[in-house]
Design a protein around this motif. Structure first.
Motif, PDB file in Angstrom:
ATOM      1  N   LEU A   1      -3.268 -59.313 -18.356  1.00  0.00           N
ATOM      2  CA  LEU A   1      -3.407 -58.710 -17.033  1.00  0.00           C
ATOM      3  C   LEU A   1      -2.316 -59.161 -16.067  1.00  0.00           C
ATOM      4  CD1 LEU A   1      -7.280 -58.914 -16.580  1.00  0.00           C
ATOM      5  CD2 LEU A   1      -5.921 -56.854 -16.980  1.00  0.00           C
ATOM      6  N   MET A   2      -1.784 -60.372 -16.253  1.00  0.00           N
ATOM      7  CA  MET A   2      -0.732 -60.824 -15.334  1.00  0.00           C
ATOM      8  C   MET A   2       0.533 -59.996 -15.498  1.00  0.00           C
ATOM      9  SD  MET A   2       1.269 -64.198 -16.711  1.00  0.00           S
ATOM     10  CE  MET A   2       2.325 -64.081 -18.185  1.00  0.00           C
ATOM     11  N   LEU A   3       0.712 -59.396 -16.680  1.00  0.00           N
ATOM     12  CA  LEU A   3       1.929 -58.626 -16.938  1.00  0.00           C
ATOM     13  C   LEU A   3       2.014 -57.390 -16.053  1.00  0.00           C
ATOM     14  CD1 LEU A   3       1.992 -58.839 -20.853  1.00  0.00           C
ATOM     15  CD2 LEU A   3       2.965 -60.424 -19.195  1.00  0.00           C
ATOM     16  N   TYR A   4       0.881 -56.944 -15.554  1.00  0.00           N
ATOM     17  CA  TYR A   4       0.886 -55.776 -14.676  1.00  0.00           C
ATOM     18  C   TYR A   4       1.410 -56.106 -13.282  1.00  0.00           C
ATOM     19  CZ  TYR A   4      -1.628 -53.437 -18.381  1.00  0.00           C
ATOM     20  OH  TYR A   4      -1.963 -52.893 -19.598  1.00  0.00           O
ATOM     21  N   ASP A   5       1.630 -57.387 -13.027  1.00  0.00           N
ATOM     22  CA  ASP A   5       2.243 -57.814 -11.761  1.00  0.00           C
ATOM     23  C   ASP A   5       3.703 -58.208 -11.946  1.00  0.00           C
ATOM     24  OD1 ASP A   5      -0.057 -57.486 -10.151  1.00  0.00           O
ATOM     25  OD2 ASP A   5      -0.867 -59.389 -10.880  1.00  0.00           O
ATOM     26  N   LYS A   6       4.307 -57.800 -13.053  1.00  0.00           N
ATOM     27  CA  LYS A   6       5.671 -58.227 -13.374  1.00  0.00           C
ATOM     28  C   LYS A   6       6.704 -57.787 -12.356  1.00  0.00           C
ATOM     29  CE  LYS A   6       5.991 -54.392 -16.706  1.00  0.00           C
ATOM     30  NZ  LYS A   6       6.899 -53.507 -15.973  1.00  0.00           N
ATOM     31  N   GLU A   7       6.453 -56.665 -11.652  1.00  0.00           N
ATOM     32  CA  GLU A   7       7.451 -56.190 -10.694  1.00  0.00           C
ATOM     33  C   GLU A   7       7.502 -57.033  -9.426  1.00  0.00           C
ATOM     34  OE1 GLU A   7       9.603 -54.200 -11.870  1.00  0.00           O
ATOM     35  OE2 GLU A   7       8.354 -54.021 -13.674  1.00  0.00           O
ATOM     36  N   GLU A   8       6.594 -57.993  -9.299  1.00  0.00           N
ATOM     37  CA  GLU A   8       6.687 -58.951  -8.191  1.00  0.00           C
ATOM     38  C   GLU A   8       7.774 -59.987  -8.444  1.00  0.00           C
ATOM     39  OE1 GLU A   8       5.044 -58.285  -5.567  1.00  0.00           O
ATOM     40  OE2 GLU A   8       3.711 -56.773  -6.466  1.00  0.00           O
ATOM     41  N   LEU A   9       8.254 -60.067  -9.683  1.00  0.00           N
ATOM     42  CA  LEU A   9       9.302 -61.005 -10.059  1.00  0.00           C
ATOM     43  C   LEU A   9      10.662 -60.313 -10.059  1.00  0.00           C
ATOM     44  CD1 LEU A   9       7.500 -62.726 -13.064  1.00  0.00           C
ATOM     45  CD2 LEU A   9       7.946 -63.763 -10.822  1.00  0.00           C
TER      46      LEU A   9
ATOM     47  N   THR B   1      -2.535 -63.873 -24.945  1.00  0.00           N
ATOM     48  CA  THR B   1      -3.854 -63.252 -25.059  1.00  0.00           C
ATOM     49  C   THR B   1      -3.853 -61.854 -24.459  1.00  0.00           C
ATOM     50  OG1 THR B   1      -4.581 -64.154 -22.939  1.00  0.00           O
ATOM     51  CG2 THR B   1      -5.027 -65.476 -24.897  1.00  0.00           C
ATOM     52  N   SER B   2      -4.803 -61.056 -24.888  1.00  0.00           N
ATOM     53  CA  SER B   2      -4.985 -59.721 -24.336  1.00  0.00           C
ATOM     54  C   SER B   2      -5.888 -59.793 -23.100  1.00  0.00           C
ATOM     55  CB  SER B   2      -5.624 -58.794 -25.379  1.00  0.00           C
ATOM     56  OG  SER B   2      -7.010 -59.073 -25.486  1.00  0.00           O
ATOM     57  N   SER B   3      -6.081 -58.642 -22.484  1.00  0.00           N
ATOM     58  CA  SER B   3      -6.948 -58.577 -21.303  1.00  0.00           C
ATOM     59  C   SER B   3      -8.418 -58.712 -21.666  1.00  0.00           C
ATOM     60  CB  SER B   3      -6.728 -57.257 -20.561  1.00  0.00           C
ATOM     61  OG  SER B   3      -7.050 -56.159 -21.404  1.00  0.00           O
ATOM     62  N   GLU B   4      -8.736 -58.704 -22.953  1.00  0.00           N
ATOM     63  CA  GLU B   4     -10.131 -58.735 -23.390  1.00  0.00           C
ATOM     64  C   GLU B   4     -10.498 -59.994 -24.155  1.00  0.00           C
ATOM     65  OE1 GLU B   4     -12.150 -56.438 -22.357  1.00  0.00           O
ATOM     66  OE2 GLU B   4     -10.492 -55.384 -21.391  1.00  0.00           O
TER      67      GLU B   4
ATOM     68  N   ILE C   1       2.565 -71.796 -17.338  1.00  0.00           N
ATOM     69  CA  ILE C   1       1.344 -71.923 -16.546  1.00  0.00           C
ATOM     70  C   ILE C   1       0.175 -72.103 -17.510  1.00  0.00           C
ATOM     71  CG2 ILE C   1      -0.084 -70.944 -14.724  1.00  0.00           C
ATOM     72  CD1 ILE C   1       2.291 -69.125 -14.015  1.00  0.00           C
ATOM     73  N   GLN C   2      -0.344 -73.306 -17.550  1.00  0.00           N
ATOM     74  CA  GLN C   2      -1.386 -73.649 -18.514  1.00  0.00           C
ATOM     75  C   GLN C   2      -2.682 -73.865 -17.734  1.00  0.00           C
ATOM     76  OE1 GLN C   2      -0.096 -75.947 -21.963  1.00  0.00           O
ATOM     77  NE2 GLN C   2      -1.722 -77.388 -21.499  1.00  0.00           N
ATOM     78  N   SER C   3      -3.485 -72.826 -17.708  1.00  0.00           N
ATOM     79  CA  SER C   3      -4.729 -72.895 -16.942  1.00  0.00           C
ATOM     80  C   SER C   3      -5.713 -71.895 -17.529  1.00  0.00           C
ATOM     81  CB  SER C   3      -4.478 -72.558 -15.470  1.00  0.00           C
ATOM     82  OG  SER C   3      -4.328 -71.156 -15.297  1.00  0.00           O
ATOM     83  N   HIS C   4      -6.938 -71.961 -17.069  1.00  0.00           N
ATOM     84  CA  HIS C   4      -7.884 -70.900 -17.390  1.00  0.00           C
ATOM     85  C   HIS C   4      -7.511 -69.665 -16.580  1.00  0.00           C
ATOM     86  CE1 HIS C   4     -10.409 -73.391 -19.873  1.00  0.00           C
ATOM     87  NE2 HIS C   4     -10.480 -74.301 -18.914  1.00  0.00           N
ATOM     88  N   GLY C   5      -7.910 -68.510 -17.080  1.00  0.00           N
ATOM     89  CA  GLY C   5      -7.640 -67.261 -16.390  1.00  0.00           C
ATOM     90  C   GLY C   5      -8.929 -66.521 -16.107  1.00  0.00           C
ATOM     91  N   LYS C   6      -8.908 -65.697 -15.072  1.00  0.00           N
ATOM     92  CA  LYS C   6     -10.110 -64.968 -14.689  1.00  0.00           C
ATOM     93  C   LYS C   6      -9.754 -63.534 -14.327  1.00  0.00           C
ATOM     94  CE  LYS C   6     -13.439 -67.134 -12.892  1.00  0.00           C
ATOM     95  NZ  LYS C   6     -14.401 -67.907 -12.070  1.00  0.00           N
ATOM     96  N   LYS C   7     -10.587 -62.587 -14.773  1.00  0.00           N
ATOM     97  CA  LYS C   7     -10.429 -61.187 -14.380  1.00  0.00           C
ATOM     98  C   LYS C   7     -11.166 -60.970 -13.074  1.00  0.00           C
ATOM     99  CE  LYS C   7     -11.927 -59.487 -18.410  1.00  0.00           C
ATOM    100  NZ  LYS C   7     -12.229 -58.455 -19.441  1.00  0.00           N
TER     101      LYS C   7
END
Length: 271
Positions: A116-124, A134-137, A67-73
């Motif tokens: 931050l996406m890694l915190y949704d890993k249990e959806e997979l 990258t990190s969350s910061e 997934i190659q896109s910009h990310g947003k918090k």
């Protein structure tokens, strides 16, 4: 059956736009994979385009989704797949599982704040591998990533999230941008920078197979020796940081905590 590789791209602007997408897609298509490009790096994506691509995956195929896109918090993490198309990693991963079933899949992204996406890993599905550069910061250093795209013809092996991360670390990461890897079904999200600066790194045994499989990268032995005597991660020069991260990643694999292919990982392994 060849692995399905989906490259899902939103408008990349100056970071990784249309030119970079064409470069990457052309080189991915030349590999022994069932490749499909979703988006062009310039125009907004539509949800239906992603769904149609997922519908082309056979039940028995292994799958890697880049997934190659910009990310947003925003309320967690959102992929920016267009000016008017932001989708949370949670919702996107739920859709992946709904369309692809319970087999483990691989997710790889250079998106800003991608940790931050890694915190949704249990959806997979359990055993799925997720990699963020990258990190969350922090955002992505696009020059490092674009260098990987421009030299992707030198990539070897199966197109998994683990192997893409290792390739990036060994040959292209030349500063201190922190990579992350996680496995659904495991509680730990592995921050390779934290691993490097902990006592874990000083206990790494030299892996000659890793060294030779990487075709004896210059400075590998020097960096390994520095890790053995590390007092701070800053003992590693920025230009060698990626190589040090790759040695730490390989150690996680040797401990059975992550894997280079799609399969469930036991939670019972000793950390």
């Amino acid at each position: 059956m060849n692995r399905k590789v989906l490259l899902i791209v939103g408008p990349g602007g100056d970071a990784y736009g249309e030119k970079e997408i064409v470069t990457f897609a052309t080189k991915l298509a030349q590999l022994n994979v069932d490749f499909q490009l979703v988006g062009n790096g310039k125009q907004d994506l539509k949800m239906n385009e992603i769904i149609q691509a997922l519908n082309t995956v056979s039940p028995e195929q292994d799958v890697t989704i880049i997934i190659q896109s910009h990310g947003k918090k925003r309320n967690g993490f959102q992929f920016c797949l267009g000016d008017d198309f932001l989708i949370s990693s949670k919702l996107l991963f739920q859709m992946f599982k709904m369309k692809l079933g319970n087999k483990p899949i691989d997710i790889f992204t250079p998106s800003c704040y991608g940790e931050l996406m890694l915190y949704d890993k249990e959806e997979l599905p359990e055993g799925s591998t997720l990699v963020s550069l990258t990190s969350s910061e922090e955002g992505i250093n696009s020059s490092n990533y674009i260098s990987m795209l421009e030299n992707f013809e030198t990539f070897g092996g199966e197109v998994t999230a683990y192997n893409l991360l290792e390739f990036y670390l060994v040959y292209f990461l030349k500063n201190r941008f922190t990579p992350f890897i996680a496995i659904s079904g495991q509680s730990t999200i592995y921050n390779l920078d934290n691993f490097l600066s902990s006592e874990n790194a000083r206990g790494i045994n030299f892996d000659s197979e890793h060294f030779y499989n990487l075709v004896e990268p210059p400075r590998y032995l020097t960096v390994f020796e520095k890790i053995q005597n590390l007092k701070s991660q800053y003992d590693i020069d920025a230009v060698d940081y990626g190589l040090a991260m790759a040695i730490c990643l390989n150690e996680l694999k040797n401990r059975g905590l992550v894997n280079s292919s799609n399969q469930a990982i036991s939670n019972d392994k000793t950390r």
